[in-house]
Structures are given as structure tokens and as C-alpha cells.
Design an enzyme around this catalytic site. Structure first.
Site, PDB file in Angstrom:
ATOM      1  N   TYR A 138       2.892   4.788   0.785  1.00  0.00           N
ATOM      2  CA  TYR A 138       3.489   5.401   1.974  1.00  0.00           C
ATOM      3  C   TYR A 138       2.448   6.305   2.639  1.00  0.00           C
ATOM      4  CZ  TYR A 138       7.978   4.043  -0.160  1.00  0.00           C
ATOM      5  OH  TYR A 138       9.025   3.350  -0.719  1.00  0.00           O
ATOM      6  N   HIS A 146      11.168  -9.047   1.041  1.00  0.00           N
ATOM      7  CA  HIS A 146      10.842  -7.634   0.888  1.00  0.00           C
ATOM      8  C   HIS A 146      12.089  -6.789   1.157  1.00  0.00           C
ATOM      9  CE1 HIS A 146       8.826  -3.775   1.689  1.00  0.00           C
ATOM     10  NE2 HIS A 146       7.810  -4.276   1.002  1.00  0.00           N
ATOM     11  N   ASP A 174       0.854  -1.180   0.000  1.00  0.00           N
ATOM     12  CA  ASP A 174       0.000   0.000   0.000  1.00  0.00           C
ATOM     13  C   ASP A 174       0.892   1.232   0.000  1.00  0.00           C
ATOM     14  OD1 ASP A 174      -1.045   0.728   3.390  1.00  0.00           O
ATOM     15  OD2 ASP A 174       0.807  -0.183   2.715  1.00  0.00           O
ATOM     16  N   PHE A 220       6.598   1.877  -4.213  1.00  0.00           N
ATOM     17  CA  PHE A 220       7.945   2.116  -3.671  1.00  0.00           C
ATOM     18  C   PHE A 220       8.499   3.503  -3.989  1.00  0.00           C
ATOM     19  CE2 PHE A 220       7.866  -2.581  -3.870  1.00  0.00           C
ATOM     20  CZ  PHE A 220       8.166  -2.864  -2.551  1.00  0.00           C
TER      21      PHE A 220
END
Length: 244
Positions: free
Chosen positions: A68, A194, A66, A79
Site C-alpha cells: 500500500y 483479485h 506491491d 494485504f
């Protein structure tokens, strides 16, 4: 223009179909209610990835979870952060791996729009979030749309490489592989931890050292496609201090 903002023409049937569905209508009601209650919702353009990267140009997909949730950070690309915003830890690790894998210079900022414009779909599975509340809009309906978008890519994009970092993104691998196989599309699925500092260096497949950018580039080049993963600007001293 769709109910959720502008998108490239090739995405419109999926987005408009979702907007008219029961899940899409509930999501619109939820977003309107939260904003009416004074909630600050990010990013200002949730579907920016679909505007910058038409489906016919997609040859790589990077999935995030999701957006920031800090002020001014999210810019509608997984990202990526808006120019001038301090780099979040996961993005710092992405740039570290780029430098380790391909020798890319450290960039001055954290916007990944250059990738999006080259055909890298930077898609979060939930596309909005509230200020200071991570995952606050998860399971509110966005996932039905983003799964449909992932399936559309898998059905039409060829060749296409999928970079799935972390368990949340890796959960989409069966959908991608099943759809691509049924449609006879060439797909390469790469999976690693991740890039978050909590998992980037841990087993089973540490993100730092995974070599995904080089693998993706070589695989695509063998099939006549090129992505320049190195962002155009080199880092100034301040940016390097943030990254190291």
C-alpha cells in the site's frame, strides 16, 4: 541481518545471494538514490514477512502485487495494514469473504500478522513503494528475489496451499506447480479474481464466493496441518461500518 533487513535463518541464503547479485546490487543503488532524493519509501521493514514466517513453517502462501502506498498503511505483509489504519477496499473484501465462507467475526483492525505467525507467507512480488505512487518500485529488481522465494517454498514446503488472486498472482502458478512437482511436494493452487472492488464480484471466478479459506483449511487438515483463518479480535461498531 541481511542487506534488506532481518529475516528468519532459513531465508538468508536466498536473500543474501540476491543481495550480492547484479540485480540485487542495482536494487540497493536504486533504493539508496530514491531515499537520498527525498522519496518516502514504504514499508519501513520490507522483509517483515520473511522474519515472521520462517520457510519451515510455511503451509500457505498469499501473493500480493506491491505494498500500500498511503502513509502508515503498509507493514511488510501482503494485504495487511498496520493496527489503527482504515481498511483498504481489498482487505475489506477479504474479511467479507472470511465471514461468508467461515463465519469469522469481523476484526477490529487490518493487521494479518496472526496469519503470518501461523505459517501463512504474505508476500508481495514487489516489496517497496513510494508515497502516493502505486507500483513505483515494480520491475526494479524485487521480482527476481520474490520469484526465488516462491520457488524455495514450492521446493520445500509440503503440504502447502497457494491462494492466487488476480492475474498478477496467477502468473506465478506455473513456477509453483513446476517446482513443487519436480520436488515431489504436495501443493494445492487456488485461483480467483483479485479482491479489489473492481473485480471481486466479476467472472470468471469472483473473489466473493470463491470459498478459498474453507478449501485451504480442509485440504490442510486432511494432511495434519491447521490454520485458524479467523482473527482473534471481534469487530466493534465502527469497524463493522467500515466493512459493510
Amino acid at each position: 541481518m541481511t542487506a534488506f533487513g532481518p529475516v528468519a535463518a532459513g531465508w538468508q541464503p536466498v536473500v543474501e545471494g540476491f543481495a550480492a547479485s547484479p540485480e540485487g546490487l542495482r536494487l540497493q543503488e536504486f533504493l539508496a538514490a530514491r531515499q537520498a532524493a527525498g522519496a518516502v519509501v514504504y514499508p519501513p521493514e520490507p522483509l517483515r514477512a520473511l522474519r515472521l514466517t520462517p520457510p519451515e513453517r510455511v503451509h500457505a502462501v498469499i501473493l500480493g502485487q506491491d505494498p500500500y502506498h498511503g502513509p502508515g498503511q503498509a507493514e511488510g505483509l501482503a494485504f495487511s495494514v498496520a493496527p489503527g489504519v482504515r481498511l483498504p477496499p481489498s482487505l475489506r473484501n477479504i474479511f467479507k469473504e472470511l465471514q461468508r465462507d467461515l463465519g469469522c467475526p469481523l476484526p477490529t483492525g487490518g493487521s494479518l500478522a496472526e496469519w503470518a505467525e501461523q505459517g501463512v507467507l504474505l508476500l508481495n512480488t514487489s516489496l517497496t513503494v513510494e508515497d502516493g505512487q502505486a507500483a513505483s518500485h515494480a520491475k526494479k529488481g524485487w521480482e527476481a528475489l520474490t520469484d526465488a522465494l516462491i520457488a524455495q517454498v514450492a521446493a520445500v514446503a509440503s503440504p502447502c496451499v497457494y491462494l492466487l488472486w488476480g492475474a498478477h498472482a496467477q502468473a506465478k502458478a506455473p513456477l509453483i506447480e513446476r517446482t513443487a512437482h519436480a520436488a515431489g511436494r504436495e501443493a494445492l493452487v487456488l485461483m480467483a479474481n483479485h479482491p479489489s472492488p473492481l473485480s471481486a464480484l466479476r467472472p470468471p471466478v469472483p473473489f466473493i464466493g470463491c470459498g478459498h479459506f474453507g478449501q485451504a483449511g480442509r485440504w490442510l487438515a486432511e494432511r495434519g496441518q491447521t490454520i485458524n483463518w479467523c482473527l482473534s479480535a471481534t469487530a466493534d461498531v465502527q469497524s463493522q461500518k467500515v466493512l459493510l
